[in-house]
Motif scaffolding. Structure first.
Motif, PDB file in Angstrom:
ATOM      1  N   ARG A  64       0.924  -1.126  -0.068  1.00 21.80           N
ATOM      2  CA  ARG A  64       0.063  -0.110   0.149  1.00 21.80           C
ATOM      3  C   ARG A  64       0.842   1.304   0.030  1.00 21.80           C
ATOM      4  N   ALA A  65       0.527   2.329  -0.757  1.00 22.40           N
ATOM      5  CA  ALA A  65       1.322   3.581  -0.837  1.00 22.40           C
ATOM      6  C   ALA A  65       0.012   4.525  -1.000  1.00 22.40           C
ATOM      7  N   ALA A  66       0.530   6.012  -0.827  1.00 19.39           N
ATOM      8  CA  ALA A  66      -0.049   7.111  -1.136  1.00 19.39           C
ATOM      9  C   ALA A  66       0.616   7.331  -2.271  1.00 19.39           C
ATOM     10  N   CYS A  67      -0.601   8.079  -3.180  1.00 20.43           N
ATOM     11  CA  CYS A  67      -0.096   8.658  -4.650  1.00 20.43           C
ATOM     12  C   CYS A  67      -0.929   9.660  -4.722  1.00 20.43           C
ATOM     13  N   VAL A  68      -0.518  10.562  -5.939  1.00 26.55           N
ATOM     14  CA  VAL A  68      -1.274  11.240  -6.724  1.00 26.55           C
ATOM     15  C   VAL A  68      -1.736  10.975  -8.003  1.00 26.55           C
ATOM     16  N   TYR A  69      -2.921  11.314  -8.292  1.00 26.46           N
ATOM     17  CA  TYR A  69      -3.482  10.769  -9.545  1.00 26.46           C
ATOM     18  C   TYR A  69      -4.142  11.911 -10.368  1.00 26.46           C
ATOM     19  N   LYS A  70      -3.410  12.365 -11.407  1.00 24.17           N
ATOM     20  CA  LYS A  70      -3.760  13.431 -12.306  1.00 24.17           C
ATOM     21  C   LYS A  70      -4.843  12.912 -13.564  1.00 24.17           C
ATOM     22  N   PRO A  71      -5.864  12.785 -13.696  1.00 19.94           N
ATOM     23  CA  PRO A  71      -6.559  12.371 -14.657  1.00 19.94           C
ATOM     24  C   PRO A  71      -6.650  13.223 -15.939  1.00 19.94           C
ATOM     25  N   VAL A  72      -6.460  13.024 -16.958  1.00 18.38           N
ATOM     26  CA  VAL A  72      -6.298  13.606 -18.312  1.00 18.38           C
ATOM     27  C   VAL A  72      -7.698  14.548 -18.488  1.00 18.38           C
ATOM     28  N   ALA A  73      -8.864  13.841 -18.058  1.00 23.25           N
ATOM     29  CA  ALA A  73     -10.123  14.465 -18.050  1.00 23.25           C
ATOM     30  C   ALA A  73     -10.191  15.820 -17.327  1.00 23.25           C
ATOM     31  N   VAL A 120      -0.089   8.685 -12.304  1.00 23.10           N
ATOM     32  CA  VAL A 120      -0.238   8.392 -11.118  1.00 23.10           C
ATOM     33  C   VAL A 120       1.241   8.316 -10.753  1.00 23.10           C
ATOM     34  N   GLN A 121       1.381   9.151  -9.571  1.00 23.24           N
ATOM     35  CA  GLN A 121       2.753   9.433  -9.005  1.00 23.24           C
ATOM     36  C   GLN A 121       2.837   9.210  -7.530  1.00 23.24           C
ATOM     37  N   LEU A 122       3.983   8.543  -7.079  1.00 26.59           N
ATOM     38  CA  LEU A 122       4.283   8.287  -5.481  1.00 26.59           C
ATOM     39  C   LEU A 122       4.119   9.670  -4.916  1.00 26.59           C
ATOM     40  N   TRP A 123       3.239   9.679  -3.665  1.00 28.66           N
ATOM     41  CA  TRP A 123       3.247  10.605  -2.995  1.00 28.66           C
ATOM     42  C   TRP A 123       4.549  10.821  -1.930  1.00 28.66           C
ATOM     43  N   ILE A 124       4.883  12.070  -1.937  1.00 31.34           N
ATOM     44  CA  ILE A 124       6.061  12.484  -1.030  1.00 31.34           C
ATOM     45  C   ILE A 124       5.868  13.380   0.002  1.00 31.34           C
ATOM     46  N   GLU A 125       6.083  12.981   1.034  1.00 26.14           N
ATOM     47  CA  GLU A 125       5.989  13.765   2.333  1.00 26.14           C
ATOM     48  C   GLU A 125       7.415  14.747   2.503  1.00 26.14           C
ATOM     49  N   ALA A 126       7.191  15.856   2.157  1.00 27.00           N
ATOM     50  CA  ALA A 126       8.052  17.135   2.470  1.00 27.00           C
ATOM     51  C   ALA A 126       8.253  17.194   3.875  1.00 27.00           C
ATOM     52  N   ASP A 127       9.842  17.844   4.068  1.00 22.95           N
ATOM     53  CA  ASP A 127      10.177  18.186   5.207  1.00 22.95           C
ATOM     54  C   ASP A 127       9.800  19.661   5.485  1.00 22.95           C
ATOM     55  N   PRO A 128       8.994  20.215   6.431  1.00 21.69           N
ATOM     56  CA  PRO A 128       8.563  21.483   6.136  1.00 21.69           C
ATOM     57  C   PRO A 128       9.516  22.559   7.067  1.00 21.69           C
ATOM     58  N   GLY A 129      10.519  21.928   7.717  1.00 21.49           N
ATOM     59  CA  GLY A 129      11.641  22.779   7.852  1.00 21.49           C
ATOM     60  C   GLY A 129      12.885  22.976   7.048  1.00 21.49           C
ATOM     61  N   ALA A 130      12.905  22.525   5.987  1.00 19.84           N
ATOM     62  CA  ALA A 130      13.836  22.426   4.933  1.00 19.84           C
ATOM     63  C   ALA A 130      13.683  23.787   4.205  1.00 19.84           C
ATOM     64  N   ALA A 131      14.643  24.741   4.481  1.00 26.38           N
ATOM     65  CA  ALA A 131      14.632  26.117   3.628  1.00 26.38           C
ATOM     66  C   ALA A 131      15.576  25.953   2.335  1.00 26.38           C
ATOM     67  N   LEU A 132      14.659  26.257   1.103  1.00 26.70           N
ATOM     68  CA  LEU A 132      15.586  26.084  -0.129  1.00 26.70           C
ATOM     69  C   LEU A 132      15.441  27.308  -0.819  1.00 26.70           C
ATOM     70  N   LEU A 133      14.414  28.182  -0.538  1.00 26.24           N
ATOM     71  CA  LEU A 133      14.151  29.444  -1.013  1.00 26.24           C
ATOM     72  C   LEU A 133      13.602  30.665  -0.060  1.00 26.24           C
ATOM     73  N   ALA A 134      14.224  31.842  -0.179  1.00 21.17           N
ATOM     74  CA  ALA A 134      13.810  32.677   0.893  1.00 21.17           C
ATOM     75  C   ALA A 134      13.885  33.988   0.187  1.00 21.17           C
ATOM     76  N   LEU A 135      13.269  35.232   0.477  1.00 20.17           N
ATOM     77  CA  LEU A 135      13.347  36.680   0.293  1.00 20.17           C
ATOM     78  C   LEU A 135      13.916  37.260   1.463  1.00 20.17           C
ATOM     79  N   VAL A 136      14.859  38.158   0.873  1.00 19.13           N
ATOM     80  CA  VAL A 136      15.701  38.569   2.258  1.00 19.13           C
ATOM     81  C   VAL A 136      16.013  40.204   1.637  1.00 19.13           C
ATOM     82  N   GLU A 137      15.930  41.078   2.736  1.00 20.41           N
ATOM     83  CA  GLU A 137      16.023  42.376   2.602  1.00 20.41           C
ATOM     84  C   GLU A 137      17.739  42.597   2.582  1.00 20.41           C
ATOM     85  N   ALA A 138      18.347  42.606   1.472  1.00 21.74           N
ATOM     86  CA  ALA A 138      19.831  42.691   1.228  1.00 21.74           C
ATOM     87  C   ALA A 138      19.899  42.742  -0.280  1.00 21.74           C
TER      88      ALA A 138
END
Length: 289
Positions: A64-73, A120-138
């Motif tokens: 059993r797994a979680a997944c995403v299904y995007k129907p063409v319809a 149909v694609q395997l569902w991925i649980e993301a790490d909410p604490g991982a920062a890869l993008l940011a807006l900075v005042e610099a």
């Protein structure tokens, strides 16, 4: 094929949270087999998506797994992509990712489902604490970050959009250049707690015209890493007429689009640099997240 109006409305959200990723066997082949032939049960609809994106469970013989299904319809027509073709592009992106050995795209298959053919694609649980993008005042990014450009943040103020100077993101920037990804947004980046990075939403890829739009411009114009050049060499061989990847792509995208993939790989190998934004297409997707 079911009519689009019969797909669950966007107000429905995933019920019960993510299904555990217990797919009953090691290696991608077991995952792909489960996704392709397991019984799909729709749990809800991801309301933020522009097209129909259904959160599902897939199960077979106790696996059993979680997944995403995007129907063409449930695909909305686009002026610059053929109707009913986005699901196949998602699968094609997975095939190219798999051929690189980087495995940046989650396992993805094309199959029939409750609302007709779709990806149909395997569902991925993301790490909410991982920062890869940011807006900075610099004016310049801090060490470990790369600048993308200045963004309007309202009230006449701007901030510098930056992304992490991360080897995983750099690999993805190369993959997106190969795929001609027209929509690499921040919300498509899924870092996991194990340190793996996955990227999703590849429906608007493989156009024969240059449409690269991404938030990962931080390496624009810089020399490609040796690792990336080695991967591109392997892709070039796999994409040659008669190559395994060329044959697989022929089942999913047009001959002209496959030839354009070859041309992009050849150009990257010849220039040996990350591509730079062109002037004929907006270089950053909107909204960026």
């Amino acid at each position: 094929m079911s009519a689009p109006e019969r797909i669950p409305p966007g107000a429905v959200t995933p019920a019960g949270g993510a299904v555990p990723e217990a797919y009953g066997g090691p290696g991608p082949s077991a995952v792909l087999d489960l996704l392709a032939s397991g019984e799909l049960t729709v749990r809800g609809r991801i309301r933020e998506a522009s097209n129909a994106v259904l959160h599902c469970a897939v199960e077979r013989d106790g696996a059993r797994a979680a997944c995403v299904y995007k129907p063409v319809a449930g695909e909305r027509p686009l002026w610059d992509f053929p109707d009913g073709n986005l699901a196949r592009r998602e699968v094609a992106a997975y095939e190219v990712s798999r051929a690189t050995g980087w495995d940046l795209v989650p396992p993805t298959v094309l199959r029939d489902g409750p609302y007709g053919e779709g990806m149909v694609q395997l569902w991925i649980e993301a790490d909410p604490g991982a920062a890869l993008l940011a807006l900075v005042e610099a004016e310049e990014p801090d060490p470990g970050w790369k600048a993308v450009g200045f963004a309007d943040v309202g009230e006449g103020r701007t901030a510098l959009l930056v992304h992490a100077d991360d080897a995983r993101l750099r690999r993805l920037a190369v993959l997106d250049a190969v795929l001609n990804n027209a929509d690499r947004k921040g919300g498509h980046l899924l870092p996991t707690t194990s340190g793996k990075l996955y990227a999703i939403d590849h429906g608007v890829t493989f156009n024969a015209e240059d449409k690269l739009r991404t938030l990962l411009w931080g390496w624009a114009g810089e020399p490609l890493p040796e690792e990336a050049l080695g991967v591109l060499e392997r892709l070039s061989a796999d994409l040659a007429p008669g190559g395994a990847l060329a044959a697989r792509l022929a089942e999913l995208i047009t001959a002209a689009e496959t030839e354009a993939v070859r041309a992009r790989v050849t150009r990257l190998l010849g220039e040996r640099r990350h591509p730079e934004p062109g002037g004929d297409w907006p270089p950053i997707p909107w909204p960026p997240v």
